[in-house]
Design an enzyme around this catalytic site. Structure first.
Site, short mmCIF file in Angstrom:
data_model
loop_
_atom_site.label_atom_id
_atom_site.label_comp_id
_atom_site.label_asym_id
_atom_site.label_seq_id
_atom_site.Cartn_x
_atom_site.Cartn_y
_atom_site.Cartn_z
N SER A 242 0.83 -1.20 0.00
CA SER A 242 0.00 0.00 0.00
C SER A 242 0.87 1.25 0.00
CB SER A 242 -0.92 0.02 1.22
OG SER A 242 -0.27 0.59 2.35
N ASP A 243 0.30 2.36 -0.48
CA ASP A 243 0.98 3.64 -0.33
C ASP A 243 0.78 4.11 1.11
OD1 ASP A 243 2.46 5.87 -0.96
OD2 ASP A 243 1.36 6.30 -2.79
N ALA A 244 1.64 5.04 1.53
CA ALA A 244 1.68 5.45 2.93
C ALA A 244 0.37 6.11 3.35
CB ALA A 244 2.84 6.41 3.16
#
Length: 946
Positions: A242-244
């Protein structure tokens, strides 16, 4: 008695295949241990001797964030080289340095989050610097080369494990976590998915990272395309990271789910395997997964699937086989070879846009180098810390001698006078040197704090002259005479403390706001005004100071003086990668900042022999009519200045090519959120206007001629060949490009579409024969009538040349292809999103899990067109699947309404679809169907029956 050493567990047995070893290790982990692995910072399992593991190490154009490393040109600059072999070597150097840095600092990860394969659809996108090209073919070619370098060439073990960013259709920073990209099937398959697919199928990709945005109304972190597209392209276990903060966004900003347990479960089931959320604190993700298990939203098998994919990457990286890992002992770091490669890459990235004679510079030239970037070597958010640096000024000094080079930065020299008549003063700084921001390395550089060990500014009778640079839209930086920028730390005081503007929230930018007879000075990062207090200058909510701006010297005057005495002027203009166009911030215009326009005009007025060198992360719209020469390069990394000077001097013949269209002005641009490249006529593929410089453009100091192009269709291939000859008097590179155009297509097809390219080096008089073998699939389009790729029968023009518009040779081939078949609507109906053309609609999610629907854009009526619909022997009833409230009108051939259907009352929610039926006059044969949508409803499907 002698104690027997217990046998090593199977997962440690290097003679066993990875799949068996992974299964063995997975079987030994407890449920709680497996859940712990789902966070980015997976813990160690000491009882099994399994170390902690972190997904994610930024490595876009060098190892980033972890301290000093070799810094290569920005990704868009690597794209401008059009040279896969070079980019592969850059990827290899980056991966070697990652290994070497990890040997010294275990915080350095080997699961690298690079490259970015988002297409550069819109030049105002703030992260333009991170992509390679607007073209999917060129993007995938460069990305494949970079990932192959990152991966290494061993058959089993990987040097690093690259993850592609950012899945999917992501080209806006404005409200990026809540906006939805409306992507019709043709654009999805022919454009946005294509760069990912070709790169994944090449076999050197470990995974992907979903983007923050939504596509067709559904967050990318729960995208069904992760399963139906991405994982169908390869047999490898791809790791989806996932992105942050994006997992939390599913609830907190997107409000797509009611609870974090539901959101986390949905993301995990959709295919997210590693959750990057809440920094190093894994407790929240662990709690959410545990809660989802308790509620029956997840099973242990779901968790096992994700952990297995993680372990697959870890085994490939050799973590469990230190004695067999061929890359375990690698230490090359900042080697002479890496430095030479950084220079070579920077040289190959320079694009000569225009040259009416002044270049290359004569050996005895007296050169004035001017502009805000003339003595800068800028880094961006995804750079490492510089070990070496060269600016254009330093490069020209080295090449021509300091005595023949004059410099003027062009900043305004100003003093800030308070309402009480005092002047802002920068106190002397301690003699102790300070390392550049981030030089020590940081897992999250956004958390790096500003300096508080220096004295804040004061006000008094003796003021400090500050260098003012306006980077556009009124965003300023102010620099003290010692080179440090005015910055604001957490305590709110203003200090001259920063070596460069930077940080997640830039603390070095200000705005001058007119106020009465003076100006307020607003600090952009905090939004607060500058106040002069007894204990120093600071930002505060109240009592702002009113300043008089006293200009000691205008930048144009300094530039004009330097330009007047030179044989040639080099104006170095462009952007600071941390200001006005970066992650979290899109640009607002293609124009150069006004201050830089004034400097360019001043130089040109003082000396007509003015060369413009644009150093920027994105295209500009500049008036080049009165300029004899123009170059562009992305921020070129540690060797940028030397590379530019060598190109200007003719030591290197420029051969970079534009990886995206340079538009003539803002009026040529679509809306930033219009992702329909076909309907919006976007990129070189469809744009019908006159660009400032076209895709693939780039000039040389040599000249090249192209021979006859021959093309033969053989079975499932098209074989193309032509020759290129260097007709100039110097050795130089040329980049022949091969395009195609469907001559008489039944649907809108690209004006030009890149099929292949090659960068070749030719000596004077040398000829090279280039041959390309193209599969027939290269000529296919996504046919919405049959929901798959189809090669249309007919003539296809093949065009070879030096750019998308500079065609030097052409030929036409006829392909048998697959004839079109009318859409069998009696059997299949019409999926609403499978239209041929549309106006006034956007695509939205049919359910939270899968499927598409369409809805009118707010406040408008929408219309869909479906061509060549076959009604067979006849239909007498129309059905529609809708939610919401409004009216669906179905008409044939643009005629009167065949049926109008409306719910008696709006449905409770957007996913509560109902089926409406209406009788209609008998219809048979093949017709175009038009569907009009009125009101806030969602249409999922139209059906017909007899």
């Amino acid at each position: 008695m002698t104690a027997h050493t217990p046998p090593a567990p199977l997962f440690r047995d290097t003679d066993q295949p990875f799949a068996k070893r992974i299964d063995d290790l997975l079987s030994r982990l407890t449920l709680d241990e497996k859940i712990g692995f789902l966070h980015q910072f997976g813990p160690s399992v000491e009882r099994l001797g399994v170390a902690a593991f972190r997904t994610g190490q930024e490595a876009l154009h060098g190892v980033a964030w972890m301290g000093p490393a070799t810094v290569f040109p920005q990704a868009v600059g690597l794209g401008a080289t059009w040279n896969e072999e070079l980019v592969r070597r850059v990827g290899e150097a980056v991966s070697r340095e990652a290994r070497a840095m990890r040997a010294r600092d275990e915080r350095v990860g080997l699961n690298v989050w690079a490259p970015t394969v988002n297409l550069l659809r819109h030049p105002l996108w703030g992260r333009n610097e991170e992509g390679y090209s607007e073209d999917p073919k060129l993007t995938s070619a460069i990305a494949t080369a970079y990932t192959r370098g990152l991966r290494g060439d061993h058959g089993l073990y990987w040097r690093t494990a690259p993850v592609l960013k950012h899945w999917l259709a992501h080209n806006n920073e404005t409200e990026r976590d809540t906006t939805s990209s409306s992507v019709r099937p043709r654009v999805l398959h022919e454009y946005d998915l294509r760069a990912f697919r070709d790169t994944v199928e090449a076999g050197a990709v470990a995974g992907v990272m979903p983007a923050y945005n939504l596509v067709n109304g559904r967050p990318n972190h729960v995208s069904p395309y992760l399963r139906t597209q991405l994982r169908a392209w390869t047999d490898q276990d791809l790791l989806v990271c996932s992105d942050a903060g994006a997992p939390s966004n599913l609830v907190d900003s997107e409000h797509y789910f009611d609870t974090h347990e539901e959101a986390t479960a949905a993301a995990l089931r959709a295919g997210v395997d590693s959750f990057t959320d809440h920094g190093t604190d894994s407790t929240k993700i662990i709690g959410r997964v545990a809660g989802a298990l308790q509620r029956g939203l997840l099973t242990e098998d779901d968790i096992d699937t994700a952990v297995r994919r993680q372990l697959s990457v870890r085994f490939r990286l050799g973590e469990f086989d230190p004695g067999a890992d061929p890359y375990a002992g690698e230490q090359p770091f900042d080697t002479p070879e890496h430095r030479a490669l950084a220079l070579e890459a920077a040289e190959q990235a320079v694009v000569l846009l225009k040259n009416d004679g002044p270049l290359p510079l004569a050996p005895d030239s007296r050169v004035a180098v001017v502009g805000l970037l003339a003595d800068e070597c800028k880094l961006d958010w995804y750079s490492g810390s510089l070990i070496h640096r060269s600016t254009p000024l330093e490069g020209l000094y080295e090449r021509f001698g300091a005595e023949r080079v004059e410099f003027a930065e062009g900043v305004d020299r100003v003093l800030l006078k308070t309402s009480a008549g005092a002047f802002l003063h920068v106190p002397p700084a301690p003699d102790a040197p300070e390392a550049a921001r981030g030089a020590e390395g940081a897992l999250d550089p956004a958390l790096l704090a500003g300096r508080t060990d220096l004295p804040p500014l004061t006000a008094g009778p003796g003021g400090t002259e500050l260098a003012l640079a306006d980077w556009g839209d009124g965003v300023l930086t102010l620099r003290a005479p010692d080179g440090r920028y005015l910055s604001v730390a957490e305590d709110g005081y203003v200090r001259a403390s920063a070596d460069q503007p930077g940080g997640w929230i830039v603390q070095e930018t200000f705005r001058l706001e007119p106020h009465g007879d003076g100006h307020l000075l607003r600090h952009v990062g905090t939004g607060r005004h500058v106040q002069v207090a007894a204990d120093g200058v600071k930002v505060a909510e109240e009592d702002p100071e009113v300043f008089e701006l006293v200009v000691a010297e205008r930048g144009e005057d300094a530039v004009g003086r330097a330009a007047a005495g030179a044989d040639v002027v080099v104006v170095v203009a462009g952007n600071d990668p941390h200001i006005n166009g970066r992650e979290t911030e899109d640009r607002t215009t293609l124009r150069l900042p006004a201050q830089q326009e004034r400097l360019l005009r001043a130089a040109r007025a003082a000396n007509p022999n003015t060369v413009l060198a644009l150093v920027s992360a994105y295209p500009y719209a500049v008036d080049t009519a009165d300029l004899p020469a123009v170059l562009w390069t992305a921020h070129g990394g540690q060797a940028a200045g030397t590379a530019l000077a060598r190109v200007l001097a003719g030591d290197v013949a420029p051969a970079g090519r534009l990886p995206q269209t340079w538009y003539a002005g803002d009026a040529d641009l679509p809306d930033l959120l219009d992702y329909d490249v076909i309907g919006g006529r976007q990129t070189y593929l469809y744009f019908e206007g006159a660009p400032l410089f076209p895709f693939g453009h780039g000039l040389s100091y040599a000249a090249f001629s192209y021979g006859e192009l021959t093309a033969d269709v053989t079975g499932s291939e098209v074989r193309v060949s032509f020759t290129v000859t260097n007709t100039g008097d110097i050795t130089a590179d040329e980049v022949p490009q091969l395009y195609t155009r469907a001559v008489d297509s039944s649907v809108p097809r690209p004006r030009r579409e890149l099929l292949a390219h090659r960068r070749v080096t030719l000596a004077p008089g040398e000829t090279s024969e280039l041959s390309f073998v193209l599969p027939l699939s290269a000529f296919a389009f996504w046919d919405v009538a049959v929901d798959r790729w189809r090669v249309e029968p007919g003539a296809y023009e093949l065009l070879a040349g030096a750019s998308s518009e500079d065609v030097r040779a052409r030929a036409t081939v006829t392909l048998d292809g697959e004839p079109a078949v009318p859409r069998a609507v009696l059997a299949r109906g019409l999926d609403a999103a499978g239209f041929h053309e549309q106006s006034g609609v956007e695509i939205v999610d049919r359910t939270r899990a899968e499927g598409d629907a369409v809805t009118p854009v707010a406040g408008k009526d929408g219309e869909l067109l479906f061509r060549d619909c076959d009604f067979g022997g006849g239909v007498t009833e129309v059905t529609v699947e809708v939610s919401g409230g409004g009216t669906v009108e179905v008409a044939l051939d643009g005629g009167p309404v065949l049926a109008a259907l409306s719910p008696q009352a709006p449905t409770p929610g957007p996913y509560d679809h109902i089926t409406l039926r209406a009788s209609c006059a008998a219809v048979d044969g093949v017709h175009d169907v038009r569907v009009r949508l009125r009101g806030p409803l969602r249409l999922a499907r139209v059906g017909f029956s007899g």
